[in-house]
Design an enzyme around this catalytic site. Structure first.
Site, PDB file in Angstrom:
ATOM      1  N   ASP A  25       0.937  -1.006   0.041  1.00 20.34           N
ATOM      2  CA  ASP A  25      -0.225   0.140  -0.028  1.00 20.34           C
ATOM      3  C   ASP A  25       1.116   1.816  -0.087  1.00 20.34           C
ATOM      4  O   ASP A  25       1.941   1.424   0.514  1.00 20.34           O
ATOM      5  CB  ASP A  25      -1.130   0.276   1.209  1.00 20.34           C
ATOM      6  N   HIS A  42       2.783   3.172  -8.952  1.00 24.47           N
ATOM      7  CA  HIS A  42       2.363   1.839  -8.917  1.00 24.47           C
ATOM      8  C   HIS A  42       3.945   1.026  -9.791  1.00 24.47           C
ATOM      9  O   HIS A  42       4.169   0.579 -10.203  1.00 24.47           O
ATOM     10  CB  HIS A  42       1.458   1.505 -10.055  1.00 24.47           C
ATOM     11  N   LEU A 136      11.411 -19.951  -3.870  1.00 29.35           N
ATOM     12  CA  LEU A 136       9.672 -19.584  -3.197  1.00 29.35           C
ATOM     13  C   LEU A 136       8.968 -19.267  -4.544  1.00 29.35           C
ATOM     14  O   LEU A 136       8.794 -19.551  -4.805  1.00 29.35           O
ATOM     15  CB  LEU A 136      10.451 -18.224  -3.241  1.00 29.35           C
TER      16      LEU A 136
END
Ligand code: FPP
Length: 249
Positions: A25, A42, A136
């Protein structure tokens, strides 16, 4: 065990969270501070995500679930939604080679049907090309909402009861978990051990509602584009200090 030089003293990390969820955020506010349009934030957020993914992989995290777009985010201005929807295309174009080199596997949760064709194609290509990687799991939550996920699970369970696949008495927590979108994750790592939210907001915003029942939470005022390797390591250090009791004494 990892030994870290952090601030003035060495820190030992003995307990690494196996599954970390991140609510990324603050991109908009980060851009605003720089007098730039929100999309600039972004774009910078994409680079932060890459850096955090590699760091998480370096420290032995098994699953990183990142909240990239919620079911509520469609109500943002159309231009911004279009921009965010194009981010996976750009992200995978730029970063798949490095992710592959680091043995990262891409997966996703969310309602994929509603995603633009290009976005879905980029995701599916990334999932396919990293399918054999054993490191991962970078799990994108795209068009994801926890309540919608639980609602769908309830519908599917009701249908299976109607079709007499099992009785209502057979419904257990484990069975419900099998109907959630996280069922594709390695069994031991379906629930996040640690949830990080950047930008100073103190809420869950419909992220992994069922799965976060016993998660540890880490909130930081840092905006997502500034949340880099050292900030992630600080979160690991903080997690390492927590005593998880899972309701026991
Ligand atoms: C929240 O910040 C961020 C988003 C809704 C988009 C998340 C996207 C990224 C972090 C880039 C990487 C993503 C992909 C898919 C590769 P905000 O816009 O709500 O910021 P604000 O609260 O300051 O307005």
């Amino acid at each position: 065990m990892f030994k870290l030089k952090l601030k003035s003293k060495d820190v030992k990390i003995e307990k690494v969270p196996k599954h970390v969820g991140i609510i990324m955020d603050g991109n908009g506010r980060w851009a605003k501070k720089r007098l730039q349009p929100r999309i600039f934030g972004h774009k910078a957020g994409m680079d932060a995500l890459q850096e955090v993914t590699i760091t998480a992989s370096d420290y032995g995290v098994k699953v990183l679930t990142v909240y990239a777009f919620s079911t509520e985010n469609w109500s943002r201005p159309r231009e911004e939604v279009n921009f965010i929807m194009n981010l996976p295309v750009e992200f995978f174009d730029k970063y798949v080679p490095e992710l592959k080199k680091n043995n990262v596997r891409i997966q996703m949760i969310g309602d994929t049907q509603a995603l633009p064709e290009e976005t879905l194609k980029a995701l599916n290509d990334a999932i396919e090309t990293t399918r054999k990687n054993s490191g991962l799991v970078l799990n994108f939550a795209l068009n994801y909402g926890g309540r919608s996920e639980i609602t769908n699970a309830v519908k599917m369970i009701a249908q299976d009861v109607l079709e007499a696949s099992f009785n209502p008495d057979d419904i257990t927590e484990d069975l419900i978990a099998n109907y959630l979108m996280t069922d594709h994750l390695p069994y031991l790592y379906r629930d996040p051990d640690l949830i990080i939210r950047t930008s100073g907001e103190l809420r869950l915003s419909n992220f992994l509602l069922w799965q976060s029942a016993y998660s540890e939470f880490y909130f930081t005022p840092v905006f997502w584009p500034d949340f880099r390797r050292s900030e992630f390591i600080e979160a690991l250090v903080e997690y390492n200090r927590r005593k998880r009791r899972f309701g026991r004494v």
